[in-house]
Design a protein around this motif. Structure first.
Motif, PDB file in Angstrom:
ATOM      1  N   TYR A 374       0.830  -1.213   0.000  1.00  0.00           N
ATOM      2  CA  TYR A 374       0.000   0.000   0.000  1.00  0.00           C
ATOM      3  C   TYR A 374       0.856   1.250   0.000  1.00  0.00           C
ATOM      4  O   TYR A 374       0.456   2.303  -0.517  1.00  0.00           O
ATOM      5  CB  TYR A 374      -0.949  -0.007   1.210  1.00  0.00           C
ATOM      6  CG  TYR A 374      -2.133  -0.881   1.032  1.00  0.00           C
ATOM      7  CD1 TYR A 374      -2.283  -2.088   1.745  1.00  0.00           C
ATOM      8  CD2 TYR A 374      -3.136  -0.540   0.123  1.00  0.00           C
ATOM      9  CE1 TYR A 374      -3.385  -2.892   1.563  1.00  0.00           C
ATOM     10  CE2 TYR A 374      -4.240  -1.357  -0.051  1.00  0.00           C
ATOM     11  CZ  TYR A 374      -4.342  -2.537   0.668  1.00  0.00           C
ATOM     12  OH  TYR A 374      -5.428  -3.322   0.488  1.00  0.00           O
ATOM     13  N   VAL A 375       2.054   1.177   0.616  1.00  0.00           N
ATOM     14  CA  VAL A 375       2.946   2.346   0.578  1.00  0.00           C
ATOM     15  C   VAL A 375       3.353   2.637  -0.850  1.00  0.00           C
ATOM     16  O   VAL A 375       3.405   3.791  -1.284  1.00  0.00           O
ATOM     17  CB  VAL A 375       4.186   2.100   1.471  1.00  0.00           C
ATOM     18  CG1 VAL A 375       5.262   3.163   1.206  1.00  0.00           C
ATOM     19  CG2 VAL A 375       3.792   2.134   2.929  1.00  0.00           C
ATOM     20  N   VAL A 376       3.635   1.577  -1.630  1.00  0.00           N
ATOM     21  CA  VAL A 376       4.056   1.768  -3.031  1.00  0.00           C
ATOM     22  C   VAL A 376       2.920   2.357  -3.854  1.00  0.00           C
ATOM     23  O   VAL A 376       3.105   3.265  -4.641  1.00  0.00           O
ATOM     24  CB  VAL A 376       4.513   0.422  -3.624  1.00  0.00           C
ATOM     25  CG1 VAL A 376       4.786   0.582  -5.126  1.00  0.00           C
ATOM     26  CG2 VAL A 376       5.772  -0.055  -2.916  1.00  0.00           C
ATOM     27  N   SER A 377       1.671   1.850  -3.664  1.00  0.00           N
ATOM     28  CA  SER A 377       0.570   2.302  -4.514  1.00  0.00           C
ATOM     29  C   SER A 377      -0.115   3.552  -4.006  1.00  0.00           C
ATOM     30  O   SER A 377      -0.623   4.340  -4.787  1.00  0.00           O
ATOM     31  CB  SER A 377      -0.470   1.187  -4.629  1.00  0.00           C
ATOM     32  OG  SER A 377      -0.962   0.881  -3.341  1.00  0.00           O
ATOM     33  N   GLY A 378      -0.124   3.779  -2.665  1.00  0.00           N
ATOM     34  CA  GLY A 378      -0.883   4.920  -2.143  1.00  0.00           C
ATOM     35  C   GLY A 378      -0.092   5.901  -1.310  1.00  0.00           C
ATOM     36  O   GLY A 378      -0.612   6.941  -0.928  1.00  0.00           O
ATOM     37  N   GLY A 379       1.182   5.618  -0.990  1.00  0.00           N
ATOM     38  CA  GLY A 379       1.973   6.538  -0.175  1.00  0.00           C
ATOM     39  C   GLY A 379       1.799   6.282   1.308  1.00  0.00           C
ATOM     40  O   GLY A 379       0.925   5.529   1.762  1.00  0.00           O
ATOM     41  N   VAL A 380       2.659   6.944   2.079  1.00  0.00           N
ATOM     42  CA  VAL A 380       2.675   6.690   3.522  1.00  0.00           C
ATOM     43  C   VAL A 380       1.451   7.250   4.214  1.00  0.00           C
ATOM     44  O   VAL A 380       1.135   6.876   5.342  1.00  0.00           O
ATOM     45  CB  VAL A 380       3.956   7.267   4.151  1.00  0.00           C
ATOM     46  CG1 VAL A 380       5.194   6.566   3.636  1.00  0.00           C
ATOM     47  CG2 VAL A 380       4.056   8.766   3.857  1.00  0.00           C
TER      48      VAL A 380
END
Length: 779
Positions: A374-380
């Motif tokens: 989810y960090v890769v697709s939506g950011g922290v």
């Protein structure tokens, strides 16, 4: 003669819908329905002929449990998931990251079209070599290029700038250019099939392409209990759709494999780091043991201490096991404290005998992997990332607490074993202190050697599993497109065309009928006014020369209609017991409805029956009878008689129609300034009384009732009132006025006559008498 309630001319109290009548009303316009259906079917044919064919492509996959790879009997699962959440799998499958990988892999932001005479259709690939020179990520704006294939060259046009460039011999490599692609025809045998055709190459930014494809792909679960997913996409090119779905399935499968490999790789790196530490400790123990034996000359244990040593050995084995678990727990604690180690992943199942701790470590690693996606697709700042961070913190805290509790249990067990071990030491207290120390050295050596061998075994398992990682999914059915397009569907299109062809004219006619406020025939009068007879319908006569019933032997439709009217008038007149003439008033609501026209023709119809008839023009404000004679408008008539007491009305009579010798006419005379006063001065009453002794019928053409009160002032003299309503002229709301005249008693013994029936076809009522039985139509 009293009006009979069984009179067939009286309107019936019937509020039911006459479906037969309604159907006939619409069927009269069948050519419009036929034309609308023809146009609709023609449009449907053209739509089916030139609209693009849309095909549906479907693939089916099964989500697999992440089962074990290669594992030796002494270990448990490295990574295991007992349940499959299909909603999570669908979200990952449709995620921007996965679809972006597919777009990049297949270069989907470059699309091809073939331009036809009517429509442009999408293609999976061009019929000649195409090599893209621009990177997928470098396409920032939409670009379109038109490729025209001539017999000896390519002509490429930038549709945005409209600049063209030609490439001889169908080869763009032979000429310097700045186009984002190169094209070439390698096989000249296929050239004849594409000469004269035009192709379009369209470049679209990566983000818009990914979002568009994300919206086009539909993923759904098959059944409630199965682990099957169905992926569907619709498009013009089946080959393109199949290529996209197969690539998406492959990318999703590889993504799951990469996740599990990351766990195995993390475990291998962790063990490699520990190997260096354990090797150093083993070397140190070996050196200490060698030095101790050399210093104390220890080579062989006394035989008499063998039994005691055996008991102590069993106890020491228990202590060894507990201390091994304590060492492993310390290793896990060290890994937890190292926050930057392998993105937070923990070594899984390295020998801890607590099933709860192993399960918590497995959940912790799964949460770390899901958060990284989810960090890769939506950011922290993604809400799912924040939620997973909280979950990871809770799991980490639970692991720490479980390790503390587990170590406490081990320490308690070790304490008990130490007590038992002291007992055994007492039994062999005669052994030298050097032997005791040597045992401790041997025990430490065994612990380190066992741990070293165990970790080596786990490292081999992780390395093998990394290489033979099982797939995440099983393809149940590869992407397959239907042989027939799902859109457009001819049956549905033609059915909709027929339905639309029927509904459009029907709705138009319904709206027209609903907004129509005119009276068209006796049905409209019957609906508005109940229990008032309708004694005749006069047809529309378009020939203005044939408006008057001049010939008593006339057999035209007009003549017959007035004969019927004269018969019906006599039927509604009261019974005449005094053998005097009867008075018939002809009136209407407003002018223009044909009361004068009906008055004249009714009087002539009665005269044709050899009855003596007097026609009086009592509309003093707007006289019209003179228009049907040779007399002047201002000729002497009724108004002169009413005004001048010296005049005799008999002297003013004229013969207006030469073929009717028993017919006399008293014109209206000069237009007076006070018609109402003249009509009520008593002279008109006297005239009627005298005329009743001389004539069989006195027909009085009166003024319209809604405009002036003239007719109301003399209505008491009438035996019956013929109320004229003109088809396609009289407003329906005006019937309410005539209805009030009847209900209030202002006009007694009233009967309706509908004039000019057939003047409008909007209601579908023609006027068809069907005369001709034994007659010929002749004037």
């Amino acid at each position: 003669m009293e009006m009979n309630s069984n009179n067939p001319y009286f309107g019936q109290e019937d509020d039911n819908v006459d479906f037969k009548h309604e159907i006939k009303r619409y069927l009269r316009y069948w050519p419009w329905f036929a034309l609308a259906i023809f146009i609709a079917l023609s449009g449907a044919y053209l739509y089916l002929r030139y609209s693009p064919r849309i095909y549906q492509t479907v693939t089916k996959i099964k989500i697999l449990d992440e089962a074990d790879g290669l594992e030796l009997p002494s270990s448990a699962f490295i990574f295991k998931r007992s349940n499959i959440n299909l909603e999570n799998e669908i979200e990952i499958l449709n995620s921007y990251r996965i679809i972006e990988d597919v777009v990049k892999k297949l270069n989907l932001n470059t699309t091809f079209f073939e331009e036809g005479q009517i429509q442009t259709s999408q293609m999976a690939e061009l019929p000649f070599s195409f090599k893209q020179r621009i990177q997928v990520d470098s396409i920032l704006t939409s670009m379109q290029y038109e490729i025209y294939v001539d017999s000896d060259k390519f002509e490429i046009t930038n549709l945005k700038t409209e600049k063209s460039i030609t490439f001889p011999n169908h080869d763009s490599y032979l000429k310097s250019h700045r186009l984002p692609f190169d094209i070439k025809v390698y096989d000249t045998s296929d050239l004849q099939a594409i000469i004269g055709k035009t192709y379009i190459v369209k470049f679209t930014p990566l983000k818009s392409t990914v979002l568009s494809l994300k919206n086009r792909i539909k993923t759904e679960a098959i059944g409630d209990q199965s682990h099957l997913l169905k992926l569907t996409i619709k498009g013009e090119s089946p080959k393109w759709s199949e290529m996209v779905l197969d690539s998406l399935v492959g990318t999703f499968n590889q993504d799951g494999i990469d996740d599990r490999r990351e766990v195995f790789l993390t475990t291998t790196r962790f063990i490699d780091d520990r190997f260096e530490y354990l090797a150093f400790e083993l070397d140190s123990i070996e050196d200490n043991k060698q030095e101790f034996k050399q210093r104390n000359n220890l080579v062989f244990l006394p035989s008499d201490a063998e039994l005691g040593i055996q008991k102590r050995s069993k106890s020491e084995e228990e202590v060894f096991r507990i201390e091994s678990q304590l060492a492993l727990a310390d290793l896990i604690e060290d890994a937890l404290k190292d926050q930057d180690f392998s993105d937070g992943l923990l070594p899984s199942n390295i020998g801890i005998e607590s099933g709860g701790i192993n399960e918590l470590i497995s959940q912790y690693n799964s949460a770390i992997l899901e958060r990284n996606k989810y960090v890769v697709s939506g950011g922290v700042n993604n809400p799912m990332v924040k939620q997973l961070n909280a979950t990871i913190a809770d799991l980490k805290n639970n692991i720490n607490q479980s390790l503390v509790s587990y170590k406490s249990q081990l320490q308690a067990s070790k304490k008990q074993l130490d007590a038992r071990d002291r007992k055994f030491r007492g039994e062999v207290s005669q052994l030298p202190l050097q032997e005791k120390l040597l045992r401790e050295i041997d025990r430490q050596q065994q612990i380190k050697e066992s741990l070293y061998l165990f970790l080596f075994q786990k490292r081999e398992e992780a390395a093998i599993n990394y290489e033979i990682t099982e797939p995440s999914i099983k393809v149940v059915e590869y992407a397959l497109s239907g042989s027939n397009p799902i859109s457009p569907k001819p049956n549905i299109v033609y059915a909709a065309a027929i339905l639309g062809g029927l509904l459009l004219p029907f709705a138009s006619l319904y709206l027209f009928f609903m907004l129509d406020t005119k009276v068209h025939d006796k049905r409209d009068v019957e609906k508005a006014v109940k229990n008032v007879p309708i004694i005749g319908q006069i047809p529309e006569v378009k020939d203005k020369d044939g408006l008057i019933f001049e010939n008593p032997n006339d057999r035209s439709i007009l003549a017959e209609s007035f004969r019927i009217l004269s018969s019906n008038v006599r039927y509604v007149l009261p019974k005449n017991n005094n053998n005097v003439g009867q008075v018939i008033f002809c009136t209407s609501t407003i002018k223009g409805e044909g009361k004068t026209y009906v008055s004249i023709n009714l009087s002539l119809a009665l005269s044709s029956l050899n009855k003596k008839v007097l026609l009086i023009g009592a509309d003093l404000r707007n006289p019209q009878i003179h228009a049907y004679s040779t007399k002047d408008k201002n000729a002497l008539g009724l108004s002169n008689y009413l005004h001048d007491f010296k005049l005799d009305w008999k002297d003013m009579l004229i013969k207006g129609f030469k073929n009717h010798q028993t017919h006399d006419v008293l014109l209206s005379g000069s237009i007076p300034p006070n018609p109402a006063h003249l009509l009520t001065n008593g002279r008109f009453d006297s005239l009627i009384e005298e005329a009743k002794k001389l004539y069989d019928y006195i027909i009085v053409d009166t003024a319209p009732t809604i405009l002036v009160t003239d007719t109301m002032l003399i209505s008491h003299l009438a035996d019956t009132n013929v109320y004229i309503v003109k088809a396609n002229f009289t407003e329906k709301n005006l019937l309410e006025f005539s209805k009030e005249l009847v209900e209030s008693g202002k006009l007694k013994n009233m009967a309706y006559v509908v004039n000019s029936v057939g003047a409008s076809k909007s209601r579908g009522y023609g006027y068809n008498y069907g005369y001709g039985y034994g007659y010929s139509d002749q004037s």
